[in-house]
Design a protein around this motif. Sequence first.
Motif, PDB file in Angstrom:
ATOM      1  N   LEU A   1      17.620  18.508 -32.314  1.00 55.42           N
ATOM      2  CA  LEU A   1      18.172  18.743 -33.652  1.00 55.42           C
ATOM      3  C   LEU A   1      19.541  19.420 -33.653  1.00 55.42           C
ATOM      4  O   LEU A   1      20.254  19.364 -34.654  1.00 55.42           O
ATOM      5  CB  LEU A   1      17.185  19.538 -34.498  1.00 55.42           C
ATOM      6  N   THR A   2      19.924  20.058 -32.568  1.00 56.77           N
ATOM      7  CA  THR A   2      21.249  20.686 -32.559  1.00 56.77           C
ATOM      8  C   THR A   2      22.276  19.838 -31.819  1.00 56.77           C
ATOM      9  O   THR A   2      23.441  20.199 -31.773  1.00 56.77           O
ATOM     10  CB  THR A   2      21.192  22.096 -31.935  1.00 56.77           C
ATOM     11  N   ASN A   3      21.824  18.703 -31.255  1.00 62.31           N
ATOM     12  CA  ASN A   3      22.724  17.734 -30.628  1.00 62.31           C
ATOM     13  C   ASN A   3      23.640  18.390 -29.593  1.00 62.31           C
ATOM     14  O   ASN A   3      24.859  18.326 -29.685  1.00 62.31           O
ATOM     15  CB  ASN A   3      23.536  17.001 -31.694  1.00 62.31           C
ATOM     16  N   GLN A   4      23.020  19.004 -28.607  1.00 61.11           N
ATOM     17  CA  GLN A   4      23.745  19.689 -27.548  1.00 61.11           C
ATOM     18  C   GLN A   4      24.372  18.684 -26.578  1.00 61.11           C
ATOM     19  O   GLN A   4      23.969  17.535 -26.526  1.00 61.11           O
ATOM     20  CB  GLN A   4      22.799  20.627 -26.795  1.00 61.11           C
ATOM     21  N   PRO A   5      25.344  19.120 -25.785  1.00 57.15           N
ATOM     22  CA  PRO A   5      25.945  18.222 -24.784  1.00 57.15           C
ATOM     23  C   PRO A   5      24.907  17.753 -23.763  1.00 57.15           C
ATOM     24  O   PRO A   5      23.920  18.442 -23.500  1.00 57.15           O
ATOM     25  CB  PRO A   5      27.012  19.088 -24.099  1.00 57.15           C
TER      26      PRO A   5
END
Length: 153
Positions: free
Chosen positions: A89-93
Amino acid sequence: MLAVLAGLLSPVPQVVRVACASVLIVALAVLDLVAPRLPLPQRSTLIPQHVFSRGLARGLLRFGVEYGTGVRTLIPGAAPYLCAVYLVLTNQPWWLTLAAGAVFGFSRSLAILQFVLLGRDGWAQFLTGHSRILERMGSVLAAVLLLTAVLAT
């Protein structure tokens, strides 16, 4: 799989993803605290003994891959699910998702290392009195750290 899900959810506005992540992290942590057993999806079958029939080294490698990746393992606490929610949900690298997977695999190997160091009797005695407490503490710590990271975004 987590990276694909994160990519599919990337068009959703960040404020919505952050709110959903916060709610799900709190809900999973509370569920882990109140439920006697964690009712989340997992593959609870053990690795069959025939895995080791083609040689010890090959069997240990397959065992390590299956156990470390969570393909065939019991997940007694909500911490891995909390991390998955955060990553999706936070769309991290991509490298952070890869690092989280490596940490998960390493943490799974710690249990085996503790078993080896404490011996069968010492390990069994330790787990008898502490297993569910340790699982819940891990979930609470993961929830606090992940909520802090989510709210910082």
